[in-house]
Structures are given as structure tokens and as C-alpha cells.
Design an enzyme around this catalytic site. Structure first.
Site, short mmCIF file in Angstrom:
data_model
loop_
_atom_site.label_atom_id
_atom_site.label_comp_id
_atom_site.label_asym_id
_atom_site.label_seq_id
_atom_site.Cartn_x
_atom_site.Cartn_y
_atom_site.Cartn_z
N HIS A 78 0.83 -1.22 0.00
CA HIS A 78 0.00 0.00 0.00
C HIS A 78 0.86 1.26 0.00
O HIS A 78 1.29 1.74 1.06
CB HIS A 78 -0.91 -0.02 1.24
CG HIS A 78 -1.94 1.07 1.26
ND1 HIS A 78 -3.08 0.99 2.01
CD2 HIS A 78 -2.00 2.27 0.63
CE1 HIS A 78 -3.80 2.09 1.85
NE2 HIS A 78 -3.15 2.88 1.01
N HIS A 80 1.39 5.25 -2.14
CA HIS A 80 0.89 6.24 -3.11
C HIS A 80 2.08 6.85 -3.84
O HIS A 80 2.85 7.58 -3.22
CB HIS A 80 0.08 7.32 -2.38
CG HIS A 80 -1.16 6.79 -1.73
ND1 HIS A 80 -2.37 6.73 -2.39
CD2 HIS A 80 -1.37 6.24 -0.51
CE1 HIS A 80 -3.29 6.18 -1.58
NE2 HIS A 80 -2.70 5.87 -0.43
N LEU A 81 2.23 6.50 -5.10
CA LEU A 81 3.37 7.02 -5.88
C LEU A 81 3.01 8.31 -6.61
O LEU A 81 3.87 8.95 -7.21
CB LEU A 81 3.88 5.96 -6.87
CG LEU A 81 4.44 4.69 -6.21
CD1 LEU A 81 4.90 3.70 -7.29
CD2 LEU A 81 5.58 5.01 -5.26
N ARG A 82 1.72 8.70 -6.57
CA ARG A 82 1.24 10.01 -7.05
C ARG A 82 1.39 10.23 -8.54
O ARG A 82 1.24 11.37 -9.01
CB ARG A 82 1.94 11.16 -6.29
CG ARG A 82 1.80 11.12 -4.77
CD ARG A 82 0.38 11.11 -4.30
NE ARG A 82 0.26 11.38 -2.86
CZ ARG A 82 -0.80 11.03 -2.14
NH1 ARG A 82 -1.82 10.40 -2.70
NH2 ARG A 82 -0.84 11.31 -0.85
N ASN A 112 -5.48 6.39 -6.74
CA ASN A 112 -6.15 7.70 -6.58
C ASN A 112 -5.25 8.83 -7.06
O ASN A 112 -4.90 9.73 -6.33
CB ASN A 112 -6.60 7.92 -5.13
CG ASN A 112 -5.47 7.86 -4.14
OD1 ASN A 112 -4.41 7.30 -4.42
ND2 ASN A 112 -5.67 8.46 -2.98
N HIS A 197 -10.55 0.43 1.54
CA HIS A 197 -10.42 1.55 2.49
C HIS A 197 -11.78 1.67 3.16
O HIS A 197 -12.76 1.97 2.50
CB HIS A 197 -10.05 2.80 1.69
CG HIS A 197 -10.20 4.11 2.42
ND1 HIS A 197 -9.14 4.95 2.63
CD2 HIS A 197 -11.28 4.74 2.96
CE1 HIS A 197 -9.56 6.04 3.27
NE2 HIS A 197 -10.86 5.94 3.48
N ASP A 323 1.11 2.70 3.83
CA ASP A 323 0.19 3.74 3.31
C ASP A 323 0.98 5.03 3.10
O ASP A 323 0.50 6.12 3.42
CB ASP A 323 -1.00 3.95 4.26
CG ASP A 323 -2.11 4.78 3.60
OD1 ASP A 323 -2.01 5.08 2.40
OD2 ASP A 323 -3.07 5.13 4.31
N HIS A 327 2.76 14.37 0.59
CA HIS A 327 2.13 15.65 0.24
C HIS A 327 3.21 16.72 0.27
O HIS A 327 4.10 16.69 1.13
CB HIS A 327 1.04 16.02 1.25
CG HIS A 327 -0.16 15.12 1.19
ND1 HIS A 327 -1.03 15.11 0.12
CD2 HIS A 327 -0.64 14.21 2.06
CE1 HIS A 327 -1.99 14.21 0.34
NE2 HIS A 327 -1.77 13.64 1.51
ZN ZN Z 1 -7.02 4.68 2.57
ZN ZN Z 2 -3.78 4.85 1.08
#
Ligand code: ZN
Ligand code: ZN
Length: 456
Positions: A78, A80-82, A112, A197, A323, A327
Site C-alpha cells: 500500500h 501512493h506514488l502520485r 487515486n 479503504h 500507506d 504531500h
Molecule cells: Zn485509505
Molecule cells: Zn492509502
């Protein structure tokens, strides 16, 4: 037509390396002993008694002095590589460099992004980018519903053919039970894992932190733990009813652990992950309104934290996931209630958990290593191991080394790490992923003639 390889990218150069007298630990095989380890052409070629292997043309030799630990490389299901669309926060190169620096040999990216990863052409282009830029192999979970809108399923069968490991609407729940049921029925047909989620938005609403005494004292809108646990219970029941394969993301509270234990006792095909921040921090850490402590789900109470550690130990929580949610500084440097949710975590996960749980004797190192590698099998990938004839997926750590998180900067493009500034024990010195050396700590950089000295 058979489905494409699920993991993409990683360095191509196979390692030629001799690790002399390292303490090798692989909790699944029971290996826990000093060994000489030869890596030839990227594979574990020899495992021998310490002091018995001599250099045989390897470019590099490293002395472990019986002290440095060699572990299977960690696996993060899990992150986030954006990419695409939010490269000011992270991209595939920086995110996977952060993974390598944290001892991770592979990661699974969330959808996302901007645009949302919800179609085969977008998945193909992300995989092409990973093939070019990823330091460690990357797997992908495209969206369950188009645009994460919860209204229309993506082309799950086609996405599976294109190498999707499964599906997730992470960042959001699948709000409608009927929609999730449809997704579970497709999952059963096309395989892969549905990663959820869990959050009931009618309960979490505009909350910024855990709902309790501290949120009341600070006058900040809270998110009650039932916003998560009621959805976990609902979706575990649906998974059981449809006999579908479901994975629960970032489990954060005691009630959710209880719901998962009950569903597992009924034999449902479910698994769950827990994050380092939920295992180590609580709502008390939010008092200072440091926006790095703002994430979803929020840090809960000490009783919840203890229940998560117990759940990890019992196996109700199967694996650890970071996770990792980068940012940009300007996005986080705003009043607490306006800040986006998320903390980075790849570069600190092992050291933070070693410092907080293993060093004080709460859990053992073998259990931590087991849970930091267990995510691979949950997504039907080979489990990293220290075994002859396998591609080197290894992490070399110095358990005695102390460092201050973030002091020397980050590999991640973002620095919103909830452990920043903390003194941590345990440092990743080297990571091998898919047979290549993907990270080498600066403590090892003082190499002469290709010879690497063990760090003191
Ligand atoms: Zn989440
Ligand atoms: Zn996440």
C-alpha cells in the site's frame, strides 16, 4: 491470452556480491544464523558457514562481522506514488527510491491519481513508466469503480489481463453495499484481490482527527472509530457471503480487529494490513496539531493501539503496510483542519517499528520481519526469502545504528513523515530487489576498490 507479469520495473544489473559473516534471519525457513552469502548473477548462489567463502571475482565484498542482519526484503502492499498527475508530491522514481532506502524490495501502488487509474490504457502507460523509472518492482491496484465515484465498475477482467494485482478505491470507501457486492462477484470470476479503504462518510464527515476527549478539548471535529469498524463488519460479511477475496487496508482500531477476528473465525477469505503509525502513535500525538500527524484513518486511543499490536501478534492483522502518502510542504503547511490526510512512511517503517516494538521486547524481530514480508503472498506474489537459487530480494540492516529520521533528508520528494525528528534505532544499509542492488546507505559509501566496509 494469459495475464501480464504483475510486477514491473527495478534495476536491470544483476548483483555480484559477497556478504561475509552476516547474521541471516528468515522467519519462514527458520534460518537464524551467521552465514557467508554469495550473490551471483543476482541470485543467492551460496549460503555457507561464516568465514568459509572467498572472493571469486565479485565486484563487492561486505563484512558483516557477525553483527549485521540479513533479512528478506520487505514488501509494501500500500503506497501512493502520485503518478500520474501529482508529481509535485512524488513520482515513480522518488517513491521507489524511498522504498529501496527503507528496505522494501517491491511495492503496490494505489490508483487515486490524477487521472484516476481506472482503465487499461492508463494502466499500460503507468506500467511503461514503471519499467523505465522504478528502482524496485511495482505492482498496481487500479480502481474498483470509475473515477472512484462508486457508481460504475471498471473493466476488471481486462485490467487483470493487463497485470492488475487486484482493485481498490483507496482514499474512499465503496459506499454502496450493492456496488461492492457486484465487485465481489466480478472478483471471483477474474481473480485478484479487492483491497478496501473502510470509512462510512456519513460518520466520518468533516472530521480531522479521532473523535474523543482530545478532539473535544481541541475543538476539532472528530471521526469516530465506528466509521471504520461498521464498514469492516459489513464488508467482511459481504466477502463471506460471496466467498470473495478481500483485503482490509490500514486497520486502525480495536473494534475493527474484533470484527476481523470474528469473520476470520468463520473461514472467510479475508486479510488485513496495519500501518506503523497506528501501531506506534495515538491521538495524544495530535495535541500539538502537527499536520504530519493527520492521516486517514486517524490515530486513535492507546487501547486501540494496543489492540492493533495484539492483532498483529495473533495474525488477525496479516501484514504491515506503510500507506506512504506524500504531500508537498505547502499543502501540509496550513492549519490542521485544512491539511490533506497522510504521512510518508517507506523510509522509517522498519526503524520505527524496531525502535517502538522490537527493542523494548513487545514483539520479536522474526515476527516483525514476517509481517513486513507477508503482503506479497496475500497478493499472490512470491514471498521474499533467503533461499538458494532465488533472485536476491534482501535487506541488510544494522540494528545498533541510531539515527534521527529526516536529519539527512529523504529520498521521497515529500517530507510529511510523522516520525520526522525522532531518534530511531536500526538502519537499512543495503537493499537488493529482483537481484539488483537498489540501495546502499551512505555509511557504506566509503568503498575503496569496490570493497565495502561494514558500518560501525
Ligand atoms: Zn485509505
Ligand atoms: Zn492509502
Amino acid at each position: 491470452m494469459s495475464a501480464k507479469q504483475p510486477l514491473i520495473g527495478g534495476l536491470q544489473a544483476p548483483a555480484e556480491l559477497l556478504l561475509r559473516d552476516v547474521h541471516a534471519l528468515d522467519p519462514r525457513t527458520g534460518l537464524d544464523a551467521r552465514r557467508d552469502v554469495r550473490i551471483r548473477n543476482g541470485q543467492v548462489a551460496e549460503l555457507a558457514e561464516p568465514g568459509t567463502l572467498e572472493t571469486d571475482g565479485e565486484a563487492q565484498t561486505l563484512e558483516g562481522e557477525g553483527r549485521l542482519r540479513l533479512l528478506p526484503a520487505f514488501f509494501d502492499p500500500h503506497v501512493h506514488l502520485r503518478t500520474p498527475g501529482q508529481e509535485h508530491k512524488e513520482d515513480i522514481g522518488s517513491g521507489t527510491r524511498a522504498a529501496a532506502a527503507g528496505g522494501f524490495g517491491a511495492v503496490i501502488a494505489m490508483p487515486n491519481t490524477d487521472p484516476v487509474l481506472d482503465s487499461a490504457p492508463l494502466l499500460r502507460s503507468l506500467r511503461d513508466a514503471a519499467a523505465r523509472e522504478a528502482r524496485v518492482p511495482v505492482g498496481v491496484l487500479p480502481a474498483i469503480t470509475r473515477g472512484l465515484q462508486g457508481e460504475q465498475l471498471t473493466e476488471m477482467a481486462e485490467l487483470r489481463q493487463e497485470g492488475a494485482l487486484g482493485f481498490t478505491d483507496d482514499g474512499r470507501p465503496v459506499r454502496s453495499a450493492g456496488m461492492l457486492r457486484k465487485a465481489l462477484q466480478y472478483q471471483r470470476l477474474c481473480g485478484g484481490v479487492l483491497s478496501l479503504h473502510e470509512e462510512d462518510p456519513t460518520l466520518s464527515r468533516e472530521g480531522s482527527m479521532h473523535e474523543g476527549a482530545i478532539s473535544a478539548a481541541l475543538g476539532i471535529a472528530g471521526i469516530p472509530t465506528v466509521a471504520e469498524s461498521t464498514m469492516v463488519a459489513r464488508d467482511a460479511a459481504l466477502a463471506g457471503y460471496e466467498d470473495a477475496r478481500v483485503h482490509f487496508q490500514h486497520v486502525s482500531c480495536a473494534d475493527s480487529v474484533e470484527a476481523l477476528a470474528a469473520a476470520k473465525a468463520r473461514g472467510f477469505r479475508i486479510s488485513a494490513e496495519v500501518c506503523p503509525h497506528h501501531l506506534l502513535l495515538t491521538e495524544e500525538d495530535v495535541r500539538g496539531l502537527d499536520t504530519r500527524m493527520k492521516m486517514h484513518p486517524p490515530l486513535a486511543t492507546e487501547a486501540d493501539r494496543v489492540a492493533l499490536v495484539d492483532g498483529l501478534r495473533a495474525g488477525t492483522l496479516d501484514c504491515i503496510a506503510t500507506d506512504h502518502a506524500p504531500h508537498a510542504r505547502e499543502e501540509k503547511e496550513v492549519p490542521f483542519e485544512q491539511a490533506p490526510m497522510g504521512t510518508t512512511g517507506l523510509e522509517t517503517a522498519f526503524a520505527a517499528l524496531y525502535t517502538g516494538l522490537v527493542a523494548p521486547g513487545v514483539i520479536g524481530l522474526p515476527l516483525l520481519v514476517e509481517r513486513m514480508t507477508a503482503g506479497a503472498a496475500l497478493f499472490e506474489l512470491p514471498t521474499p526469502s533467503i533461499a538458494l537459487g532465488t533472485p536476491a530480494n534482501l535487506t541488510l540492516v544494522d540494528l545498533d545504528a541510531e539515527w534521527v529520521a529526516g536529519e539527512d533528508g529523504w529520498e521521497s520528494r515529500s517530507e510529511n513523515c510523522c516520525f520526522a525528528g525522532r531518534r530511531l534505532q536500526g538502519r537499512v544499509l543495503m537493499t537488493l530487489a529482483a537481484g539488483a542492488i537498489v540501495h546502499r546507505d551512505r555509511a557504506l559509501a566509503s568503498s575503496q576498490d569496490g570493497e565495502l566496509a561494514g558500518a560501525r
